[in-house]
Design a protein around this motif. Structure first.
Motif, mmCIF file in Angstrom:
data_model
loop_
_atom_site.group_PDB
_atom_site.id
_atom_site.type_symbol
_atom_site.label_atom_id
_atom_site.label_comp_id
_atom_site.label_asym_id
_atom_site.label_seq_id
_atom_site.Cartn_x
_atom_site.Cartn_y
_atom_site.Cartn_z
ATOM 1 N N PRO A 191 0.814 -1.223 0.000
ATOM 2 C CA PRO A 191 0.000 0.000 0.000
ATOM 3 C C PRO A 191 0.851 1.279 0.000
ATOM 4 C CG PRO A 191 -0.788 -1.554 1.650
ATOM 5 C CD PRO A 191 0.536 -2.073 1.179
ATOM 6 N N ASP A 192 2.187 1.137 0.122
ATOM 7 C CA ASP A 192 3.080 2.293 -0.070
ATOM 8 C C ASP A 192 3.221 2.616 -1.550
ATOM 9 O OD1 ASP A 192 3.668 2.663 2.587
ATOM 10 O OD2 ASP A 192 5.819 2.273 2.404
ATOM 11 N N THR A 193 3.011 1.624 -2.404
ATOM 12 C CA THR A 193 3.319 1.793 -3.836
ATOM 13 C C THR A 193 2.096 1.601 -4.735
ATOM 14 O OG1 THR A 193 3.997 -0.521 -4.047
ATOM 15 C CG2 THR A 193 5.720 1.073 -3.515
ATOM 16 N N CYS A 194 0.913 1.555 -4.117
ATOM 17 C CA CYS A 194 -0.299 1.504 -4.940
ATOM 18 C C CYS A 194 -1.419 2.234 -4.212
ATOM 19 C CB CYS A 194 -0.699 0.058 -5.244
ATOM 20 S SG CYS A 194 -1.308 -0.887 -3.841
ATOM 21 N N ARG A 195 -2.533 2.415 -4.891
ATOM 22 C CA ARG A 195 -3.705 2.992 -4.220
ATOM 23 C C ARG A 195 -4.819 1.960 -4.198
ATOM 24 N NH1 ARG A 195 -2.279 7.937 -6.907
ATOM 25 N NH2 ARG A 195 -1.627 9.499 -5.373
ATOM 26 N N ILE A 196 -5.455 1.856 -3.029
ATOM 27 C CA ILE A 196 -6.501 0.866 -2.820
ATOM 28 C C ILE A 196 -7.693 1.571 -2.193
ATOM 29 C CG2 ILE A 196 -7.076 -1.266 -1.574
ATOM 30 C CD1 ILE A 196 -3.885 -1.552 -1.215
ATOM 31 N N TRP A 197 -8.874 1.388 -2.787
ATOM 32 C CA TRP A 197 -10.088 1.974 -2.206
ATOM 33 C C TRP A 197 -11.028 0.851 -1.784
ATOM 34 C CZ3 TRP A 197 -11.483 6.155 -6.487
ATOM 35 C CH2 TRP A 197 -10.523 7.189 -6.436
ATOM 36 N N ASP A 198 -11.754 1.073 -0.676
ATOM 37 C CA ASP A 198 -12.779 0.089 -0.310
ATOM 38 C C ASP A 198 -14.076 0.422 -1.060
ATOM 39 O OD1 ASP A 198 -14.075 2.109 1.048
ATOM 40 O OD2 ASP A 198 -13.696 1.311 3.050
ATOM 41 N N SER A 199 -15.153 -0.329 -0.780
ATOM 42 C CA SER A 199 -16.372 -0.162 -1.580
ATOM 43 C C SER A 199 -17.014 1.217 -1.394
ATOM 44 C CB SER A 199 -17.373 -1.267 -1.250
ATOM 45 O OG SER A 199 -17.594 -1.280 0.140
ATOM 46 N N GLU A 200 -16.647 1.901 -0.291
ATOM 47 C CA GLU A 200 -17.173 3.267 -0.081
ATOM 48 C C GLU A 200 -16.230 4.341 -0.625
ATOM 49 O OE1 GLU A 200 -17.757 1.388 3.316
ATOM 50 O OE2 GLU A 200 -19.395 0.765 1.998
ATOM 51 N N GLY A 201 -15.133 3.899 -1.255
ATOM 52 C CA GLY A 201 -14.187 4.875 -1.802
ATOM 53 C C GLY A 201 -13.185 5.384 -0.775
ATOM 54 N N ARG A 202 -13.133 4.713 0.388
ATOM 55 C CA ARG A 202 -12.187 5.090 1.439
ATOM 56 C C ARG A 202 -10.799 4.559 1.079
ATOM 57 N NH1 ARG A 202 -11.362 3.031 6.982
ATOM 58 N NH2 ARG A 202 -12.212 1.098 6.145
ATOM 59 N N SER A 203 -9.766 5.392 1.269
ATOM 60 C CA SER A 203 -8.392 4.978 0.950
ATOM 61 C C SER A 203 -7.849 4.018 1.998
ATOM 62 C CB SER A 203 -7.463 6.188 0.913
ATOM 63 O OG SER A 203 -7.729 6.958 -0.227
ATOM 64 N N LEU A 204 -7.236 2.924 1.519
ATOM 65 C CA LEU A 204 -6.579 1.970 2.421
ATOM 66 C C LEU A 204 -5.116 1.842 1.987
ATOM 67 C CD1 LEU A 204 -9.318 -0.839 2.689
ATOM 68 C CD2 LEU A 204 -8.839 0.978 4.304
ATOM 69 N N ASP A 205 -4.445 2.945 1.852
ATOM 70 C CA ASP A 205 -3.078 2.959 1.317
ATOM 71 C C ASP A 205 -2.338 4.174 1.864
ATOM 72 O OD1 ASP A 205 -3.553 5.326 -0.370
ATOM 73 O OD2 ASP A 205 -4.982 3.999 -1.367
ATOM 74 N N ASP A 207 -2.098 7.091 0.981
ATOM 75 C CA ASP A 207 -2.821 8.366 0.981
ATOM 76 C C ASP A 207 -3.298 8.726 2.393
ATOM 77 O OD1 ASP A 207 -2.444 9.189 -1.591
ATOM 78 O OD2 ASP A 207 -4.389 8.502 -2.348
ATOM 79 N N VAL A 208 -3.539 7.702 3.230
ATOM 80 C CA VAL A 208 -3.916 7.918 4.627
ATOM 81 C C VAL A 208 -2.818 8.717 5.340
ATOM 82 C CG1 VAL A 208 -4.065 6.624 6.813
ATOM 83 C CG2 VAL A 208 -5.477 5.954 4.867
ATOM 84 N N PHE A 209 -1.572 8.403 5.005
ATOM 85 C CA PHE A 209 -0.432 9.128 5.578
ATOM 86 C C PHE A 209 -0.225 10.467 4.868
ATOM 87 C CE2 PHE A 209 4.177 10.066 5.403
ATOM 88 C CZ PHE A 209 4.389 10.340 6.745
ATOM 89 N N ARG A 210 -0.289 10.445 3.517
ATOM 90 C CA ARG A 210 -0.078 11.697 2.765
ATOM 91 C C ARG A 210 -1.061 12.770 3.244
ATOM 92 N NH1 ARG A 210 -0.037 7.951 -1.786
ATOM 93 N NH2 ARG A 210 2.110 7.563 -2.447
ATOM 94 N N LYS A 211 -2.332 12.356 3.438
ATOM 95 C CA LYS A 211 -3.375 13.325 3.796
ATOM 96 C C LYS A 211 -3.605 13.418 5.304
ATOM 97 C CE LYS A 211 -5.703 12.506 -0.619
ATOM 98 N NZ LYS A 211 -6.788 11.775 -1.289
ATOM 99 N N GLY A 212 -2.946 12.511 6.067
ATOM 100 C CA GLY A 212 -3.109 12.533 7.526
ATOM 101 C C GLY A 212 -4.517 12.193 7.973
ATOM 102 N N THR A 213 -5.139 11.218 7.299
ATOM 103 C CA THR A 213 -6.547 10.918 7.600
ATOM 104 C C THR A 213 -6.750 9.660 8.447
ATOM 105 O OG1 THR A 213 -6.663 9.850 5.441
ATOM 106 C CG2 THR A 213 -7.536 12.086 5.591
ATOM 107 N N GLY A 214 -5.676 8.984 8.842
ATOM 108 C CA GLY A 214 -5.886 7.774 9.638
ATOM 109 C C GLY A 214 -4.583 7.115 10.060
ATOM 110 N N ASP A 215 -4.744 5.948 10.694
ATOM 111 C CA ASP A 215 -3.604 5.195 11.216
ATOM 112 C C ASP A 215 -3.074 4.258 10.125
ATOM 113 O OD1 ASP A 215 -2.878 3.718 14.343
ATOM 114 O OD2 ASP A 215 -2.243 2.891 12.412
ATOM 115 N N VAL A 216 -1.825 4.486 9.716
ATOM 116 C CA VAL A 216 -1.243 3.734 8.604
ATOM 117 C C VAL A 216 -1.172 2.228 8.915
ATOM 118 C CG1 VAL A 216 0.864 3.375 7.254
ATOM 119 C CG2 VAL A 216 0.155 5.681 7.838
#
Ligand code: TMP
Ligand code: ASP
Length: 234
Positions: A191-205, A207-216
């Motif tokens: 997930p450091d080298t790709c982008r993964i979205w769940d069915s709601e479009g939430r980032s699981l990669d 981007d969570v760190f880039r945007k500061g939106t969650g726990d990596v």
């Protein structure tokens, strides 16, 4: 083992018999290392995902540098890395949206392939086939082979992620030559080298760190859990 190279998130050791050991650090960086952190467990989880994905691709005929698991990292064939990264995009987001004004979320079918020149000092700029062949970073034939491996890998990964209830949005690949002259998929796949979205479009990669939106670490653990579950149902 002799340390060959230390990058932003990995250390590469020479094992001495044509093999290297790829060790994953807890370090995570974004925006060309302007943003940094070292969350505990990040190296381990990134390693586990990379191992699972390399084993999956290898078992389906993709030529990779991956050899076998180790402690905190994996053993791989020693390769000479080519200075070109391939990004395969299934869905528009990230730099292509900013660069070309493409609508975020637009699907690319067939996937879109872009090339980037591996140079931290230049910030890994986007380049085209003309630059790559003119400056001798890779030949037209090599580029064609990398493209083919990248597209086949993306198709396989897209299908696995889909079975895990996840969407593979985009992914970056690196390639290298081993001593026998085989072109192999190298570096890491995580997930450091790709982008993964769940069915709601939430980032699981990352981007969570880039945007500061969650726990990596928790986010990556969720990815690994879902991938393992999908594979166990095979
Ligand atoms: P981008 O939209 O920022 O160009 O990123 C495309 C894909 O490449 C995305 O999955 C993240 C990955 N990537 C890396 O692996 N390393 C990098 O340095 C960058 C900028 C992107
Ligand atoms: N890998 C790059 C960095 O260190 C950029 C990124 O992934 O966003 O900073």
């Amino acid at each position: 083992m002799r340390l060959l190279y230390e990058g932003k998130s990995k250390r590469i050791y020479d094992v001495g018999d044509g093999r290297v050991f790829v060790e994953f650090k807890d370090d995570i960086t974004a925006f060309n290392a302007e943003k940094k952190a070292s969350p505990e467990g990040k190296g381990r989880i990134t390693y586990e995902i990379s191992r699972l994905l390399f084993e999956y691709l290898k078992s389906r005929g993709i030529p990779t540098h991956y050899l076998e698991p180790g402690e905190g990292g994996f053993y791989a064939k020693r390769v000479r890395i080519l200075p070109v990264e391939l990004v395969v995009r299934n869905v528009a987001t990230g730099s292509i949206v900013k660069r070309l004004g493409v609508e975020k979320g637009r699907e690319f079918s067939p996937p879109l392939v872009e090339y980037f020149y591996k140079d931290d000092a230049l910030g890994d700029p986007l380049v085209c086939e003309g630059h790559i062949t003119y400056f001798g970073w890779a030949s037209r034939e090599e580029l064609e082979r990398m493209r083919d491996i990248a597209l086949r890998s993306t198709e396989l990964l897209k299908e696995l992620f889909s079975r895990a209830g996840l969407r593979l949005v985009d992914i970056k690949y690196e390639f290298g030559y081993d001593d026998e002259g085989n072109l192999l998929l190298a570096d890491e796949i995580s997930p450091d080298t790709c982008r993964i979205w769940d069915s709601e479009g939430r980032s699981l990669d990352k981007d969570v760190f880039r945007k500061g939106t969650g726990d990596v670490v928790k986010t990556y653990e969720e990815v690994l859990r879902r991938l393992r579950e999908a594979l166990s149902r095979e």
